[in-house]
Motif scaffolding. Structure first.
Motif, PDB file in Angstrom:
ATOM      1  N   ASP A 291      -0.969  11.448  -0.830  1.00  0.00           N
ATOM      2  CA  ASP A 291       0.049  10.478  -0.420  1.00  0.00           C
ATOM      3  C   ASP A 291      -0.260   9.917   0.967  1.00  0.00           C
ATOM      4  O   ASP A 291      -0.016   8.729   1.227  1.00  0.00           O
ATOM      5  CB  ASP A 291       1.431  11.130  -0.421  1.00  0.00           C
ATOM      6  CG  ASP A 291       1.954  11.385  -1.823  1.00  0.00           C
ATOM      7  OD1 ASP A 291       1.504  10.682  -2.748  1.00  0.00           O
ATOM      8  OD2 ASP A 291       2.797  12.274  -2.001  1.00  0.00           O
ATOM      9  N   ARG A 292      -0.793  10.747   1.841  1.00  0.00           N
ATOM     10  CA  ARG A 292      -1.157  10.260   3.181  1.00  0.00           C
ATOM     11  C   ARG A 292      -2.271   9.215   3.083  1.00  0.00           C
ATOM     12  O   ARG A 292      -2.244   8.192   3.767  1.00  0.00           O
ATOM     13  CB  ARG A 292      -1.605  11.423   4.063  1.00  0.00           C
ATOM     14  CG  ARG A 292      -0.560  12.503   4.293  1.00  0.00           C
ATOM     15  CD  ARG A 292       0.681  11.973   5.012  1.00  0.00           C
ATOM     16  NE  ARG A 292       1.671  13.010   5.196  1.00  0.00           N
ATOM     17  CZ  ARG A 292       2.630  13.319   4.340  1.00  0.00           C
ATOM     18  NH1 ARG A 292       2.703  12.643   3.195  1.00  0.00           N
ATOM     19  NH2 ARG A 292       3.503  14.262   4.584  1.00  0.00           N
ATOM     20  N   VAL A 293      -3.260   9.496   2.225  1.00  0.00           N
ATOM     21  CA  VAL A 293      -4.350   8.536   2.042  1.00  0.00           C
ATOM     22  C   VAL A 293      -3.806   7.229   1.459  1.00  0.00           C
ATOM     23  O   VAL A 293      -4.169   6.132   1.899  1.00  0.00           O
ATOM     24  CB  VAL A 293      -5.438   9.123   1.121  1.00  0.00           C
ATOM     25  CG1 VAL A 293      -6.492   8.067   0.786  1.00  0.00           C
ATOM     26  CG2 VAL A 293      -6.090  10.334   1.774  1.00  0.00           C
ATOM     27  N   SER A 294      -2.930   7.349   0.461  1.00  0.00           N
ATOM     28  CA  SER A 294      -2.336   6.158  -0.147  1.00  0.00           C
ATOM     29  C   SER A 294      -1.573   5.343   0.890  1.00  0.00           C
ATOM     30  O   SER A 294      -1.660   4.103   0.912  1.00  0.00           O
ATOM     31  CB  SER A 294      -1.391   6.568  -1.281  1.00  0.00           C
ATOM     32  OG  SER A 294      -2.088   7.253  -2.297  1.00  0.00           O
ATOM     33  N   GLY A 295      -0.835   6.027   1.745  1.00  0.00           N
ATOM     34  CA  GLY A 295      -0.080   5.330   2.785  1.00  0.00           C
ATOM     35  C   GLY A 295      -0.992   4.555   3.718  1.00  0.00           C
ATOM     36  O   GLY A 295      -0.694   3.415   4.098  1.00  0.00           O
ATOM     37  N   CYS A 296      -2.125   5.156   4.073  1.00  0.00           N
ATOM     38  CA  CYS A 296      -3.082   4.466   4.949  1.00  0.00           C
ATOM     39  C   CYS A 296      -3.681   3.245   4.251  1.00  0.00           C
ATOM     40  O   CYS A 296      -3.898   2.202   4.883  1.00  0.00           O
ATOM     41  CB  CYS A 296      -4.185   5.432   5.367  1.00  0.00           C
ATOM     42  SG  CYS A 296      -3.637   6.738   6.489  1.00  0.00           S
ATOM     43  N   VAL A 297      -3.943   3.364   2.946  1.00  0.00           N
ATOM     44  CA  VAL A 297      -4.465   2.227   2.177  1.00  0.00           C
ATOM     45  C   VAL A 297      -3.455   1.084   2.178  1.00  0.00           C
ATOM     46  O   VAL A 297      -3.815  -0.087   2.379  1.00  0.00           O
ATOM     47  CB  VAL A 297      -4.804   2.646   0.742  1.00  0.00           C
ATOM     48  CG1 VAL A 297      -5.109   1.417  -0.126  1.00  0.00           C
ATOM     49  CG2 VAL A 297      -6.002   3.595   0.736  1.00  0.00           C
ATOM     50  N   TYR A 298      -2.173   1.398   1.971  1.00  0.00           N
ATOM     51  CA  TYR A 298      -1.137   0.368   1.982  1.00  0.00           C
ATOM     52  C   TYR A 298      -1.042  -0.303   3.353  1.00  0.00           C
ATOM     53  O   TYR A 298      -0.820  -1.515   3.453  1.00  0.00           O
ATOM     54  CB  TYR A 298       0.215   0.965   1.605  1.00  0.00           C
ATOM     55  CG  TYR A 298       0.288   1.488   0.190  1.00  0.00           C
ATOM     56  CD1 TYR A 298      -0.372   0.844  -0.854  1.00  0.00           C
ATOM     57  CD2 TYR A 298       1.013   2.641  -0.114  1.00  0.00           C
ATOM     58  CE1 TYR A 298      -0.308   1.317  -2.148  1.00  0.00           C
ATOM     59  CE2 TYR A 298       1.080   3.127  -1.420  1.00  0.00           C
ATOM     60  CZ  TYR A 298       0.412   2.460  -2.419  1.00  0.00           C
ATOM     61  OH  TYR A 298       0.478   2.943  -3.705  1.00  0.00           O
TER      62      TYR A 298
END
Length: 212
Positions: free
Chosen positions: A190-197
């Motif tokens: 989820d942290r990686v996804s947040g950074c992608v967003y």
């Protein structure tokens, strides 16, 4: 009606664009990693449906208005950035426990509908896509080949079809990667996804409108 040679030329020109990874590919991969194959394919379908909205806008002249009007362009861009920031906030603030292989019961989410909706919003709220259809598709229109709006519609759907193939491959590749990372913690993902967003929001914020 568009000719076979025009369709072939559009496909040939579109392929490099479709094969180069961009923000939509990043969204598809992160969605697939978080939600599995069903979520990834739903994200692909949502993005392509968002593109359909741009095709309709190009055929009706709305995309040209967005590209040429500073106010309309800014509204679309701001809404798109805010939506991506909201997704980033949700992902970075997630407290999901468990791993991809064994998620906590309370962290199992309705993946298909949510991924489809988010994909649609990502595809529809991208001002760069609107400008792309305005600048790209008209180059393949022939004044003597029938109504302009019909040609733009057919060309737009052909382009979407070309884009769908590699996007689907990316979703399947993400699912394969997911199966090789069964112990990956959901919170880290989820942290990686947040950074992608966040990166997608930054990229959207830097888009500049076409000067009439």
């Amino acid at each position: 009606m568009i000719t076979a040679s025009t369709a072939a030329l559009l496909i040939a020109v579109s392929l490099p664009i479709a094969l180069i990874p961009g923000p939509s590919v990043a969204f598809i991969l992160t969605t697939t990693l978080r939600s599995g194959r069903g979520g990834g394919l739903a994200a692909v379908a949502g993005i392509e449906l968002g593109y359909v909205l741009h095709v309709a806008g190009a055929a009706l002249g709305i995309s040209a208005l967005v590209a040429a009007s500073a106010t309309a362009f800014t509204v679309v861009k701001v809404v798109g950035v805010l939506y991506l920031l909201w997704l980033a906030f949700r992902a970075l603030g997630s407290r999901r426990e468990g791993t991809l292989e064994q998620p906590a019961v309370q962290d199992v989410e309705p993946t298909v509908r949510r991924s489809l909706t988010r994909g649609f919003m990502v595809g529809a709220l991208n001002p760069k896509t609107a400008m792309f259809f305005v600048a790209f598709l008209p180059q393949f229109v022939s004044p003597g080949a029938g109504p302009i709006w019909l040609q733009l519609t057919l060309l737009g759907f052909l382009f979407i079809l070309v884009m769908t193939v590699p996007d689907t491959v990316w979703a399947l590749a993400g699912d394969a990667l997911r199966r090789h990372l069964p112990r990956l913690k959901l919170r880290a993902l989820d942290r990686v996804s947040g950074c992608v967003y966040l990166l997608m929001a930054a990229a959207t914020a830097t888009v500049r409108r076409v000067t009439p």
